[in-house]
Design a protein around this motif. Structure first.
Motif, PDB file in Angstrom:
ATOM      1  N   UNK A 133       0.817  -1.226   0.000  1.00 24.26           N
ATOM      2  CA  UNK A 133       0.000   0.000   0.000  1.00 24.26           C
ATOM      3  C   UNK A 133       0.849   1.275   0.000  1.00 24.26           C
ATOM      4  N   UNK A 134       2.168   1.128   0.068  1.00 21.69           N
ATOM      5  CA  UNK A 134       3.050   2.301   0.160  1.00 21.69           C
ATOM      6  C   UNK A 134       3.160   2.978  -1.202  1.00 21.69           C
ATOM      7  N   UNK A 135       3.023   4.280  -1.190  1.00 22.66           N
ATOM      8  CA  UNK A 135       3.144   5.046  -2.437  1.00 22.66           C
ATOM      9  C   UNK A 135       4.200   6.138  -2.316  1.00 22.66           C
ATOM     10  N   UNK A 136       4.184   7.058  -3.262  1.00 23.91           N
ATOM     11  CA  UNK A 136       5.089   8.202  -3.207  1.00 23.91           C
ATOM     12  C   UNK A 136       6.555   7.810  -3.306  1.00 23.91           C
ATOM     13  N   UNK A 137       7.401   8.583  -2.661  1.00 25.11           N
ATOM     14  CA  UNK A 137       8.851   8.386  -2.768  1.00 25.11           C
ATOM     15  C   UNK A 137       9.338   7.122  -2.064  1.00 25.11           C
ATOM     16  N   UNK A 138       8.476   6.480  -1.257  1.00 24.68           N
ATOM     17  CA  UNK A 138       8.883   5.269  -0.541  1.00 24.68           C
ATOM     18  C   UNK A 138       8.423   3.985  -1.244  1.00 24.68           C
ATOM     19  N   UNK A 139       7.771   4.119  -2.398  1.00 26.50           N
ATOM     20  CA  UNK A 139       7.229   2.949  -3.097  1.00 26.50           C
ATOM     21  C   UNK A 139       8.325   1.973  -3.531  1.00 26.50           C
ATOM     22  N   UNK A 140       9.417   2.482  -4.087  1.00 24.82           N
ATOM     23  CA  UNK A 140      10.498   1.602  -4.550  1.00 24.82           C
ATOM     24  C   UNK A 140      11.169   0.867  -3.390  1.00 24.82           C
ATOM     25  N   UNK A 141      11.367   1.578  -2.289  1.00 28.19           N
ATOM     26  CA  UNK A 141      11.989   0.939  -1.121  1.00 28.19           C
ATOM     27  C   UNK A 141      11.079  -0.145  -0.552  1.00 28.19           C
ATOM     28  N   UNK A 142       9.778   0.085  -0.639  1.00 28.28           N
ATOM     29  CA  UNK A 142       8.822  -0.941  -0.197  1.00 28.28           C
ATOM     30  C   UNK A 142       8.891  -2.165  -1.111  1.00 28.28           C
ATOM     31  N   UNK A 143       9.075  -1.922  -2.420  1.00 26.68           N
ATOM     32  CA  UNK A 143       9.196  -3.026  -3.380  1.00 26.68           C
ATOM     33  C   UNK A 143      10.414  -3.902  -3.087  1.00 26.68           C
ATOM     34  N   UNK A 144      11.483  -3.271  -2.646  1.00 29.10           N
ATOM     35  CA  UNK A 144      12.715  -4.010  -2.328  1.00 29.10           C
ATOM     36  C   UNK A 144      12.458  -5.006  -1.195  1.00 29.10           C
ATOM     37  N   UNK A 145      11.767  -4.546  -0.158  1.00 32.16           N
ATOM     38  CA  UNK A 145      11.486  -5.445   0.967  1.00 32.16           C
ATOM     39  C   UNK A 145      10.468  -6.509   0.557  1.00 32.16           C
ATOM     40  N   UNK A 166      12.127  -1.906  -9.618  1.00 31.23           N
ATOM     41  CA  UNK A 166      12.747  -0.891  -8.757  1.00 31.23           C
ATOM     42  C   UNK A 166      13.699  -0.020  -9.566  1.00 31.23           C
ATOM     43  N   UNK A 167      13.704   1.271  -9.253  1.00 33.14           N
ATOM     44  CA  UNK A 167      14.630   2.205  -9.894  1.00 33.14           C
ATOM     45  C   UNK A 167      16.069   1.754  -9.611  1.00 33.14           C
ATOM     46  N   UNK A 168      16.821   1.467 -10.662  1.00 30.66           N
ATOM     47  CA  UNK A 168      18.168   0.916 -10.512  1.00 30.66           C
ATOM     48  C   UNK A 168      19.145   1.887  -9.844  1.00 30.66           C
ATOM     49  N   UNK A 169      18.786   3.163  -9.773  1.00 30.54           N
ATOM     50  CA  UNK A 169      19.633   4.122  -9.060  1.00 30.54           C
ATOM     51  C   UNK A 169      19.744   3.772  -7.579  1.00 30.54           C
ATOM     52  N   UNK A 170      18.723   3.067  -7.065  1.00 30.98           N
ATOM     53  CA  UNK A 170      18.739   2.690  -5.656  1.00 30.98           C
ATOM     54  C   UNK A 170      19.848   1.689  -5.344  1.00 30.98           C
ATOM     55  N   UNK A 171      20.317   0.984  -6.375  1.00 29.01           N
ATOM     56  CA  UNK A 171      21.411   0.032  -6.164  1.00 29.01           C
ATOM     57  C   UNK A 171      22.704   0.730  -5.754  1.00 29.01           C
ATOM     58  N   UNK A 172      22.753   2.038  -5.967  1.00 27.82           N
ATOM     59  CA  UNK A 172      23.929   2.806  -5.559  1.00 27.82           C
ATOM     60  C   UNK A 172      23.791   3.348  -4.138  1.00 27.82           C
ATOM     61  N   UNK A 173      22.556   3.433  -3.632  1.00 26.95           N
ATOM     62  CA  UNK A 173      22.342   4.111  -2.343  1.00 26.95           C
ATOM     63  C   UNK A 173      21.624   3.264  -1.298  1.00 26.95           C
ATOM     64  N   UNK A 174      20.795   2.319  -1.725  1.00 27.05           N
ATOM     65  CA  UNK A 174      19.983   1.547  -0.786  1.00 27.05           C
ATOM     66  C   UNK A 174      20.655   0.202  -0.502  1.00 27.05           C
ATOM     67  N   UNK A 175      21.077   0.011   0.729  1.00 28.09           N
ATOM     68  CA  UNK A 175      21.844  -1.191   1.071  1.00 28.09           C
ATOM     69  C   UNK A 175      21.006  -2.467   1.043  1.00 28.09           C
TER      70      UNK A 175
END
Length: 329
Positions: A133-145, A166-175
């Motif tokens: 149910x998560x939207x906005x700027x946290x949607x991609x991080x929710x997809x990762x989990x 998931x936005x592949x840019x997160x692979x540079x910043x999201x552990x």
């Protein structure tokens, strides 16, 4: 007498306005003003990463405000501090209260933290529902989990699909994104690449983001079992919290199972069953006792299975072995 009256008149002339001014100040500095001041102090402590102090100040502000916008801000701050302190059960309670308001200003972030807390508490089904149910700027991080949850449920194709969005840019910043990528690489037989990926995460981030056990699991699945066991043993000597301890035991149990070390499996299994009495783990412990030829303890564990049909089957199977062994003598 005249002097006494003049004194009273003089005192009344100056005291009454001061008294009224004091009463006015008491009214003007009401709960709202006090809460705003507490919120500012809490925010300063939070910014300085003094999360324990921030938590206490946010709680005081919440209790002072009771309801309204100030209470919502205080409740969000309290939940966020609990989350960063890894008090996931307490964070979950406060985040549920916060997201109950459909118009809450930071609802997507709160839903993300709620889903993450449930995930770290191993409540995977509920975590997945909340994160969806998560939207906005946290949607991609929710997809990762969510992809991580699918990995744990052994739904590898779905994990890959979710992660591909998931936005592949997160692979540079999201552990955690880096970790999920490493796990998917191990499933494709690319162990070296998986190790290279997980080792990009700094040691400090492994601690702060609860990824120490996950790094060990990547090593285990990449075929570096002894190194994984060393990491897990180190974690169990000084776990960051109770949930990390349970997760480390699960991973260590898996490592010894992968190595075929039944003796260590029953030791770790006995500890693990105190926290996680699922039939899946108990059956694997029973199999380890069978491998060791310990029928008595295998029967004891079989008698504690929650599935009645399975319990009867496992007990009957082992009793038959005992009878066959006796008749052979």
């Amino acid at each position: 007498m005249a002097v006494h009256m003049r004194n009273i008149s003089f005192i009344g002339k100056w005291f009454l306005p001061l008294l009224l001014a004091g009463i006015f100040c008491m009214w003007s500095v009401g709960p709202g003003a006090a809460s705003e001041e507490q919120l500012q102090k809490a925010a300063a402590e939070f910014k300085a990463k003094n999360f324990l102090k921030a938590k206490d100040l946010y709680r005081e502000a919440y209790l002072a405000a009771k309801s309204g916008a100030l209470a919502d801000r205080a409740l969000f701050g309290l939940a966020q501090a609990e989350y960063l302190l890894k008090n996931y059960s307490e964070a979950t309670l406060n985040l549920r209260r916060y997201v109950a308001n459909k118009n809450a200003a930071q609802r997507d972030e709160a839903l993300f933290m709620l889903g993450s807390s449930l995930f770290l508490l191993n409540k995977l089904g509920e975590a997945e529902r909340v994160l969806s149910t998560v939207g906005g700027e946290f949607a991609d991080r929710a997809q990762i989990i969510r992809a991580d949850i699918m990995l744990q449920n052994r739904q590898f194709g779905l994990a890959d699909t979710l992660f591909s969005r998931v936005d592949k840019k997160l692979l540079e910043t999201d552990n955690r994104a880096i970790y999920v990528q490493a796990m998917l690489l191990t499933r494709k037989g690319q162990g070296k690449q998986a190790i290279a990926a997980i080792d990009r995460i700094p040691a400090t981030a492994l601690r702060t983001e609860d990824l120490r056990v996950e790094r060990a699991v990547v090593y285990l699945l990449a075929g570096r079992s002894n190194e994984a066991i060393g990491m897990l043993r180190s974690i169990l000597q000084a776990p960051l919290n109770g949930m990390e301890q349970v997760r480390a035991r699960r991973a260590l149990f898996q490592a010894y199972e992968q190595l075929g070390n039944a003796a260590e499996m029953v030791k770790i299994g006995a500890e693990l069953l105190q926290y996680d009495g699922k039939d899946d783990i108990r059956r694997r412990v029973i199999a380890a006792y069978d491998k060791l030829g310990d029928v008595e303890n295998a029967l004891k564990q079989a008698s504690q299975l929650s599935d009645r049909g399975l319990k009867s089957l496992e007990i009957e199977r082992r009793l038959r072995k005992v009878l066959e062994a006796d008749s052979a003598q």
